[in-house]
Write a protein that holds these residues in place. Structure first.
Motif, short mmCIF file in Angstrom:
data_model
loop_
_atom_site.label_atom_id
_atom_site.label_comp_id
_atom_site.label_asym_id
_atom_site.label_seq_id
_atom_site.Cartn_x
_atom_site.Cartn_y
_atom_site.Cartn_z
N PHE A 55 0.94 -1.11 -0.08
CA PHE A 55 0.10 0.05 -0.03
C PHE A 55 0.88 1.33 0.01
CE2 PHE A 55 -2.00 -3.37 2.54
CZ PHE A 55 -3.48 -3.30 1.86
N GLN A 56 0.22 2.34 -0.16
CA GLN A 56 0.99 3.71 0.23
C GLN A 56 0.23 4.05 1.44
OE1 GLN A 56 0.88 7.22 -2.28
NE2 GLN A 56 2.67 7.95 -1.41
N VAL A 57 0.81 3.83 2.45
CA VAL A 57 0.52 4.18 4.13
C VAL A 57 0.42 5.60 4.50
CG1 VAL A 57 0.51 3.29 6.31
CG2 VAL A 57 1.18 1.82 4.52
N TYR A 58 -0.69 5.97 4.98
CA TYR A 58 -0.98 7.20 5.50
C TYR A 58 -1.27 6.60 7.02
CZ TYR A 58 -0.82 9.13 0.85
OH TYR A 58 -0.35 9.79 -0.28
N ALA A 59 -0.51 7.42 8.15
CA ALA A 59 -0.81 6.88 9.46
C ALA A 59 -0.74 8.22 10.06
CB ALA A 59 0.28 6.03 9.97
N VAL A 60 -1.79 8.56 10.66
CA VAL A 60 -2.15 10.06 11.23
C VAL A 60 -2.27 10.10 12.84
CG1 VAL A 60 -3.70 10.71 9.52
CG2 VAL A 60 -4.77 9.51 11.61
N ASP A 61 -1.68 11.13 13.27
CA ASP A 61 -1.72 11.25 14.66
C ASP A 61 -3.26 12.12 14.88
OD1 ASP A 61 0.87 10.24 15.44
OD2 ASP A 61 1.91 12.06 15.44
N CYS A 62 -3.96 11.45 15.67
CA CYS A 62 -5.18 11.94 15.95
C CYS A 62 -4.83 13.19 16.87
CB CYS A 62 -6.30 11.07 16.86
SG CYS A 62 -6.76 9.84 15.78
N TYR A 63 -5.83 14.19 16.94
CA TYR A 63 -5.79 15.52 17.79
C TYR A 63 -5.64 15.03 19.31
CZ TYR A 63 -7.79 18.39 13.71
OH TYR A 63 -8.00 18.88 12.73
N GLY A 64 -4.80 15.77 19.96
CA GLY A 64 -4.33 15.28 21.42
C GLY A 64 -3.52 14.29 21.66
N HIS A 65 -2.64 13.76 20.47
CA HIS A 65 -1.89 12.61 20.64
C HIS A 65 -0.81 12.98 19.55
CE1 HIS A 65 -5.70 10.72 21.43
NE2 HIS A 65 -4.95 9.79 22.02
N GLY A 66 0.44 12.45 19.89
CA GLY A 66 1.65 12.53 19.05
C GLY A 66 1.78 14.22 18.98
N ALA A 67 2.23 14.53 17.57
CA ALA A 67 2.81 15.69 17.17
C ALA A 67 1.32 16.49 16.50
CB ALA A 67 3.58 15.74 16.05
N SER A 68 0.20 16.08 16.39
CA SER A 68 -0.80 16.71 16.23
C SER A 68 -1.53 17.82 17.18
CB SER A 68 -2.30 15.82 15.85
OG SER A 68 -1.76 15.23 14.46
N ASP A 69 -2.21 18.79 16.70
CA ASP A 69 -2.67 19.88 17.56
C ASP A 69 -3.49 19.31 18.74
OD1 ASP A 69 -1.07 22.04 16.77
OD2 ASP A 69 -2.78 22.85 15.75
N ARG A 70 -3.62 20.26 19.80
CA ARG A 70 -4.37 19.79 21.01
C ARG A 70 -5.70 20.50 20.60
NH1 ARG A 70 -1.41 18.47 26.77
NH2 ARG A 70 -0.01 16.76 25.85
N ALA A 71 -6.31 20.29 19.59
CA ALA A 71 -7.71 20.90 19.23
C ALA A 71 -8.83 20.58 20.05
CB ALA A 71 -7.67 20.59 17.82
N VAL A 72 -8.96 21.04 21.30
CA VAL A 72 -10.11 20.69 22.32
C VAL A 72 -11.37 20.64 21.94
CG1 VAL A 72 -10.82 20.94 24.71
CG2 VAL A 72 -8.38 21.33 24.11
N ASP A 73 -11.74 21.64 21.05
CA ASP A 73 -12.69 22.11 20.41
C ASP A 73 -13.28 20.84 19.38
OD1 ASP A 73 -10.85 23.13 18.82
OD2 ASP A 73 -12.54 24.20 17.67
N ARG A 74 -12.29 20.05 19.18
CA ARG A 74 -12.79 19.19 18.14
C ARG A 74 -12.61 17.70 18.56
NH1 ARG A 74 -9.95 21.80 12.77
NH2 ARG A 74 -10.13 23.75 13.52
N TYR A 75 -12.57 17.56 20.14
CA TYR A 75 -12.54 16.41 20.77
C TYR A 75 -14.12 15.58 20.69
CZ TYR A 75 -7.68 17.13 22.45
OH TYR A 75 -6.43 17.61 22.52
N SER A 76 -14.51 15.24 19.41
CA SER A 76 -15.55 14.28 19.52
C SER A 76 -15.56 13.75 18.25
CB SER A 76 -16.92 15.34 19.26
OG SER A 76 -16.97 15.94 18.22
N ASN A 77 -16.02 12.43 18.08
CA ASN A 77 -16.16 11.58 17.07
C ASN A 77 -16.53 12.32 15.58
OD1 ASN A 77 -15.48 8.66 16.51
ND2 ASN A 77 -17.19 8.61 15.36
N VAL A 78 -17.62 13.04 15.61
CA VAL A 78 -18.03 13.68 14.47
C VAL A 78 -17.16 14.84 13.96
CG1 VAL A 78 -19.93 15.41 13.70
CG2 VAL A 78 -20.49 13.33 15.04
N ALA A 79 -16.58 15.76 14.99
CA ALA A 79 -15.80 16.78 14.67
C ALA A 79 -14.61 16.30 14.15
CB ALA A 79 -15.71 17.73 15.73
#
Length: 352
Positions: free
Chosen positions: A97-121
Motif C-alpha cells: 500500500f501507500q500508507v498514511y498513518a495519522v496522529d489524532c488530535y491530542g496525540h503525538g505531534a498533532s494539535d491539541r484541538a480541544v474543540d474537536r474532541y468528538s467523533n463527529v468533529a
C-alpha cells in the motif's frame, strides 16, 4: 579423592555454563525491552516513511507517509498512542500500500484541538484529510477509538472509502452507563480527575492512579516507585520498565504527548455527541471488515477487559449490511500483538 575432584570440577563447569547462559538470556531480554523503539524507528526509516503535517481548517494533523507501492491505506490509532503504534506492521504494509498513518488530535505531534474532541468533529477533519491529502479512495482502518472515527469517515464520504477495516472498536461498550463497567473507563476517569486537579504531570498521575497498574498485584508498588523515581531523575523521558515487554512499555512511551482532555471527552460523553453507534453502523454502505479481539471479565465478573464482549460484537456485525466478521485470537491492538495476523488480513482484504 581424584574422582571426587573430577566430578566437582565437572559440576562447577556445568554451573558456570548455566550461569553464562542465564546472564546472556537476561541481557538479551533487557536489550529487547529497552531498545525496541530505536530499532523499530530505523526499520521505518529504511521502509521509506516520512513524517509530514497539514493544516485542516486551522488545526495541524501530523502523519507519516510511506512510499507509493500500492493503493492508499489510512491508519487511525486509538487512545494514548500515536502513529508509531503501527511500527511492527508498517514495513510490510508499505510493500502493498501507500500508507498514511495519522496522529489524532491530542496525540503525538498533532494539535491539541480541544474543540474537536468528538467523533463527529474529528471524523470530519479526517475526512478532509482523506479528500485533500490522499485525494483518492483509500482503504480506511482504525483501531479502538480510531475505529469509531473510521465509521464516521465512511458515512461522511463513502465514495472515498474502498473498504473499511474496524480493528476491535469499542462499539456500544464505550457508551454510558455501560462504559463505567469496562477497563476502558480507567483512562478517561483518571484524565477527568487530573484535568480538575492542580497536578501538572499526567504520566506520573496516571501511574499512581491507574487500575491497570494494579492488575500486576504485588509487583504494582515496585512498578509505581520505579516509575516515579524515573520521572524525578529524568522528567523529560518516557516512563518504562526494563523488566516489562514492549507491549507494556509502548503504552507509556508517548504518554507525555497525550492530552488528558481527550480522555475527559469520553468521561463526560462529549465524544459521542451526535454519534449514535447503531445508526452509524446501519448507515454504512461500504464493505466492512469487523475484527473482534480477545476479551474477558475481571475477577469480580462485572468489568469488561477488552473492547467488546461477544454480544456487543454480534450486535455490531448484524447492523452492518456488508460485513466480513473476524474473531481473532489477539489482544486489543492486534497490529502490535499479532502483526503478522494483522498484515495478512489487510493484504487479503485489498486483494479481494
Amino acid at each position: 579423592m581424584i574422582r571426587i575432584r573430577q566430578h566437582t570440577g565437572k559440576i562447577a563447569a556445568s554451573l558456570g555454563a548455566l550461569l553464562a547462559v542465564a546472564l546472556t538470556t537476561a541481557a538479551l531480554f533487557i536489550r529487547h525491552n529497552t531498545t525496541y523503539w530505536p530499532r523499530a524507528r530505523r526499520r521505518l526509516d529504511r521502509a521509506g516513511f516520512v513524517e509530514k503535517s497539514v493544516l485542516i481548517d486551522g488545526a495541524k494533523i501530523n502523519y507519516a507517509q510511506g512510499p507509493a507501492n500500492g493503493p492508499p491505506l489510512l491508519l487511525i490509532h486509538g487512545q494514548m498512542v500515536d502513529w508509531t503504534t503501527y511500527m511492527r506492521v508498517l514495513p510490510e504494509l508499505a510493500q502493498h500500500f501507500q500508507v498514511y498513518a495519522v496522529d489524532c488530535y491530542g496525540h503525538g505531534a498533532s494539535d491539541r484541538a480541544v474543540d474537536r474532541y468528538s467523533n463527529v468533529a474529528m471524523g470530519r477533519d479526517l475526512t478532509s484529510f482523506l479528500r485533500t491529502v490522499i485525494a483518492e479512495p483509500a482503504f480506511v482502518c482504525g483501531n479502538s477509538s480510531g475505529g469509531l472515527l473510521s465509521i464516521q469517515i465512511a458515512n461522511e464520504a463513502p465514495e472515498l472509502v474502498r473498504k473499511l477495516i474496524l480493528e476491535d472498536p469499542p462499539l456500544f461498550s464505550s457508551l454510558h452507563p455501560r462504559f463505567i463497567n469496562t477497563a476502558g473507563y480507567d483512562l478517561p476517569r483518571i484524565a477527568h480527575e487530573f484535568v480538575n486537579s492542580t497536578e501538572t504531570d499526567f504520566s506520573a498521575y496516571y501511574v499512581k492512579h491507574s487500575a491497570f497498574i494494579g492488575l500486576f498485584g504485588d509487583l504494582a508498588p515496585t512498578m509505581i516507585r520505579g516509575a516515579l523515581a524515573q520521572r524525578k531523575q529524568r522528567p523529560t523521558q518516557p516512563i518504562g520498565w526494563w523488566y516489562m515487554p514492549p507491549a507494556m512499555n509502548e503504552m507509556f512511551r508517548v504518554l507525555d504527548q497525550y492530552d488528558p482532555r481527550f480522555g475527559e471527552a469520553f468521561y463526560t460523553g462529549v465524544w459521542h455527541a451526535d454519534f449514535d453507534h447503531a445508526k452509524a453502523l446501519a448507515g454504512l454502505t461500504v464493505p466492512t471488515v469487523l475484527i473482534h479481539a480477545n476479551w474477558q471479565l475481571d475477577d469480580t465478573g462485572t468489568t469488561l477487559v477488552g473492547a467488546m464482549d461477544d454480544r456487543e460484537a454480534a450486535r455490531a456485525a448484524e447492523l452492518i449490511d456488508d460485513v466480513d466478521f473476524r474473531r481473532v485470537d489477539a489482544g486489543h491492538t492486534v497490529h502490535f500483538d499479532k502483526p503478522g495476523l494483522f498484515t495478512d488480513i489487510l493484504i487479503e482484504v485489498a486483494e479481494n
